[in-house]
Each structure stands twice: as structure tokens, then as C-alpha cells.
Design a protein around this motif. Structure first.
Motif, PDB file in Angstrom:
ATOM      1  N   GLN A 250     -15.362  30.431  58.059  1.00  0.00           N
ATOM      2  CA  GLN A 250     -16.211  29.704  59.001  1.00  0.00           C
ATOM      3  C   GLN A 250     -17.678  30.117  58.898  1.00  0.00           C
ATOM      4  N   LEU A 286     -11.565  34.118  64.548  1.00  0.00           N
ATOM      5  CA  LEU A 286     -12.240  33.314  63.529  1.00  0.00           C
ATOM      6  C   LEU A 286     -11.476  33.404  62.216  1.00  0.00           C
ATOM      7  N   GLY A 307     -23.743  29.054  68.124  1.00  0.00           N
ATOM      8  CA  GLY A 307     -23.208  28.926  66.776  1.00  0.00           C
ATOM      9  C   GLY A 307     -24.124  29.451  65.685  1.00  0.00           C
ATOM     10  N   VAL A 321     -17.147  25.061  63.248  1.00  0.00           N
ATOM     11  CA  VAL A 321     -16.155  25.090  64.320  1.00  0.00           C
ATOM     12  C   VAL A 321     -15.438  23.748  64.388  1.00  0.00           C
ATOM     13  N   HIS A 325     -10.383  23.837  67.693  1.00  0.00           N
ATOM     14  CA  HIS A 325     -10.359  25.307  67.744  1.00  0.00           C
ATOM     15  C   HIS A 325     -10.351  25.843  69.179  1.00  0.00           C
ATOM     16  N   LEU A 327     -12.785  27.406  70.759  1.00  0.00           N
ATOM     17  CA  LEU A 327     -13.418  28.720  70.718  1.00  0.00           C
ATOM     18  C   LEU A 327     -14.094  29.043  72.045  1.00  0.00           C
ATOM     19  N   TYR A 329     -17.003  30.765  73.658  1.00  0.00           N
ATOM     20  CA  TYR A 329     -18.306  31.282  73.204  1.00  0.00           C
ATOM     21  C   TYR A 329     -18.739  32.516  73.995  1.00  0.00           C
TER      22      TYR A 329
END
Length: 349
Positions: A250, A286, A307, A321, A325, A327, A329
Motif C-alpha cells: 500500500q 496494512l 493518507g 486504500v 478496507h 481503515l 485513521y
């Protein structure tokens, strides 16, 4: 072969009084006291204070986990912790041992895990932090041990284990490995925080030792099989993030192909275990190549919540991303915070 006076006297007593058995080494001090007692058994002691051992990593012969010392000087003479003042015995290229002292309330024990705060930046009188700690000397040595997988000897004052100020002896807990390191805040200043895990078979579990000492029981100075309280990783999480990105990093977008197929690694953003307590789920992981994984864990690569990828504090691209996903943060913000001091140090060197 040189043998420490305390276990020698304990065995000699057991030979003379077989009905009573071996004497507990917690019932007497070493040095002159043990020397006078051994003379009654026809054993003469020699001093080895003039022989200064070199830097030794790992175990010390004839000094198993569970060995008890009346003070730091005895531990120093035995070669377990070669400093009578500092909590870290080591240099920038490696640390041999640490000592848990009751003057450092930041240190924690959880099962087979120890959270240890680095040295420096504290006021000698109040114990409060008055400056940032530096990634140098023994602090840097612990990071080198982490990178090499080299073990660290751990000595602990009994009062750290039992929370009883009157317990002033020291217990050698054995070998531990540094499994994680990063930066935290204490009193408004940056400090280094390390996580160490007991090496099975070469150490005692600190909280089990604490229970024995609190009950007034002896700590048996024998190597034994260890039952450890390990974090159980969910390997399906790592497999999921690898599938999601088809094993493509990534950060650098590299996709490695080996004879066994594509290869990538799952990298936790907020580390698992104390003191970070990151979750083992998809929002905290990740998909990275081995190089980026090493730089990420080594606090060279960080990712801002928007990011932006930072390499030692300098912008170096955007994180890829996938929409699936999920994610979190906030974990990226946490990882950037504990890595910030590392970036500043590298840029200033």
C-alpha cells in the motif's frame, strides 16, 4: 570453575543436614557472611572482584532465573547487571540487561510481558520528567536488540513485583526479548517505551514471581518450562488484507513474486499489547512489502490521517486504500505520534 558463594553454602548445608535439605538462599547474604559459614565446611572462598568480565549477552553461567541478590552490588559482581546505578546496562550497539526499580512507576508487568521506560530526562530528586529522552546509548541499544532478536537480561527489585517498599532484594527474572518500541509522553516530555516478552524456558514469568513473593514463598532458582500469557494473533486478518490488495504494498505499490507465489506482509499500525493495545482487526493493519514493513515498524515511514506518506518526516506519496478496507485513521495518527521523535532525530543527524 567459579561458583557463587550463596548456592554453594545452600548445598553444603543440605549435605550436612540431609533431613532438613538444602538451605534457602533467601535466608542469608552472600559475601563475608557466606565466606565465614563456608569455612566451617572446609571451603575457602576466592574473590573475583578484580576480574572484570567483558560484554556478555544472554545467560550468565551458574546464575539461573530465580537467583536472588541482596543488592545491586551482588548482581553486579555476578555479572547479571553490570551497573549499580543505571537501569540500563548497555551501549548504542546493544544492551545486555535492564533493572526494574520502584523509582520508575511507568514500568508495568502483565503476564509474561514487561513495559519498560527508557533512561534519561528525569529529575533526580522528584523523579518527574524534565526533558525529552534521547535515542542514544542503552536506549538505542535496546532498539538494536529488537532488530537483531538479541535477548536482554532482566533484574527486578522485589518491591516492583510485590508493591511492598520493605522488599529490597533483587530477583533475576532471566532472558527477555524486545518485541516493540516507540515513543510516549510523560509529564509533557517524550519518553521511549519498550515492550519485552519472557523467553520460554529461559525466564520466569514476572507476575508468577510476584505472587510467590507476596505469599512469602521462595523463588526457585531453576530453569523450567514456561507457561506464558501470549497475545493470540488472528492470522485470518493478515490473510484478508493481503487478498484485498493482491499482495501489493500500500505504500510503494511493489508486488513481490517468489517461486511460491506473491508475497507480502500484514503490518499492524497501532502495535498489539501493552502499552499500545492495538486491535487485531482489518482497520488496524496494512498490506506492505518487507522493506516498507521494516521501515514502518522502525518509525521511519509514517502515514498521516489524510493518507500522506512521510519518510523521516518528509512527504513521500499517498497511501493506497481500497474502499472495502475500512481503515481506522485514528490508528495512523497514533503511529505518527509515537514515531515523530524518531523522524526528528534522523533528520538532525
Amino acid at each position: 570453575m567459579l561458583i557463587d558463594s550463596k548456592p554453594l553454602l545452600a548445598v553444603a548445608y543440605g549435605k550436612q543436614h540431609p533431613a532438613k535439605g538444602t538451605l534457602s538462599i533467601r535466608l542469608f547474604s552472600g559475601g563475608e557472611e557466606a565466606g565465614r559459614a563456608l569455612k566451617r565446611f572446609g571451603i575457602e572462598l576466592i574473590r573475583r572482584n578484580s576480574v572484570k568480565p567483558g560484554v556478555i549477552y544472554g545467560e550468565i553461567p551458574d546464575c539461573p532465573p530465580g537467583t536472588v541478590f541482596k543488592d545491586r552490588r551482588e548482581a553486579y559482581d555476578a555479572g547479571v547487571h553490570r551497573t549499580t546505578q543505571a537501569g540500563i546496562a548497555g551501549q548504542a550497539d546493544g544492551t545486555q540487561s535492564i533493572c526494574l526499580s520502584d523509582g520508575y512507576s511507568d514500568d508495568e508487568i502483565q503476564g509474561d510481558l514487561i513495559t519498560y521506560t527508557g533512561f534519561g530526562g528525569r529529575d533526580a530528586n522528584t523523579g518527574r520528567h524534565i526533558a525529552d529522552q534521547k535515542l542514544a546509548k542503552g536506549n538505542l541499544g535496546l532498539v538494536e536488540n529488537y532488530k537483531l532478536g538479541r535477548p536482554v537480561r532482566v533484574l527486578a527489585k522485589e518491591s516492583v513485583l510485590t508493591a511492598r517498599k520493605s522488599h529490597n532484594e533483587y530477583v533475576y527474572l532471566g532472558l527477555f526479548t524486545v518485541t516493540n518500541w516507540g515513543w510516549g509522553m510523560r509529564d509533557g516530555w517524550k519518553v521511549l517505551i519498550y515492550q519485552l516478552r519472557a523467553v520460554a524456558g529461559d525466564s520466569l514469568i514476572p507476575d508468577e514471581v510476584a505472587t510467590a513473593l507476596t505469599r512469602g514463598e521462595d523463588v526457585t532458582p531453576l530453569r523450567r518450562s514456561a507457561h506464558v500469557n501470549r497475545i493470540i494473533r488472528n492470522y485470518d486478518v493478515a490473510a484478508s488484507v493481503k487478498r484485498l490488495y493482491d499482495n501489493t504494498c500500500q505504500i510503494c505499490r511493489t508486488r513481490l513474486l517468489t517461486a511460491a507465489g506473491a508475497y507480502s506482509e500484514g503490518a499492524h499500525i497501532r502495535p498489539l499489547g501493552i502499552p499500545h493495545n492495538g486491535p487485531d482487526n482489518l482497520e488496524n493493519i496494512l498490506c506492505l512489502c518487507p522493506n516498507c514493513h521494516a521501515l514502518f515498524d522502525g518509525h521511519a515511514l509514517t502515514v498521516r490521517p489524510d493518507g500522506t506518506i512521510l519518510n523521516l518526516g518528509k512527504p513521500a506519496g499517498k497511501l493506497t486504500v481500497a474502499s472495502a478496507h475500512g481503515l481506522n485513521y485514528e490508528h495512523l495518527a497514533y503511529q505518527e505520534q509515537i514515531s515523530a521523535a524518531s523522524s526528528r532525530r534522523a533528520n538532525s543527524s
